[in-house]
Design an enzyme around this catalytic site. Sequence first.
Site: not given
Length: 207
Positions: A67-69, A72, A167
Amino acid sequence: MRNYKPKDFAELLGVSVKRLQRWDREGILKANRAPTDRRYYTYDQYLQFKGIHTEEDERQVVLYARVSTRNQKDDLQNQTAFLRQYCNAKGMIVGQCIEEYGSGLNYNRPKWNRLLDDVMEQKVKTIVITHKDRFIRFGYEWFEKFCMKFHTTIIVVNNESLSPQEELVQDIISILHVFSCRLYGLRKYKKQIERDEEIAEELQDGN
């Protein structure tokens, strides 16, 4: 398991389509036939042709979730749980589970790069992901072929719900930001050139 058109399979083997057709006629490497009579090949045929016996393959099955961050985190855990359930249902023994935070546009993700190193070192048999963009946002097909060169299969479970749409929006914004900065830089550079030309003309007139 993925099927290949003759052109794609020939590229994977590093031979011409004509040679592949000749091997089919001569029975060296027979093509499969779809109900529409179209020829196709399987990844198992590729392994057999390369002399790789899957029953003796002790390399790892690796789960990769991203996941990006860190906001999440729940999405990341859902990905991992889903992948484990999938492998259990298929009777696949998981050797390693990789969870990573980072943009799908980022090619410098530490764990992802170590995974690719393990692929090149012949340590990975299969990589299991929920969706293509969990592995890489753009250029997935290139990386899939790269892994296949080292006899590593990527299984895409294709669970769209585990591929957050926000995202994609963030990544598009990032791309637009990069190009905007470049365009701004070009405009600034152009103005500087025009200004320098004006100064040069003034100096010439003064002489």
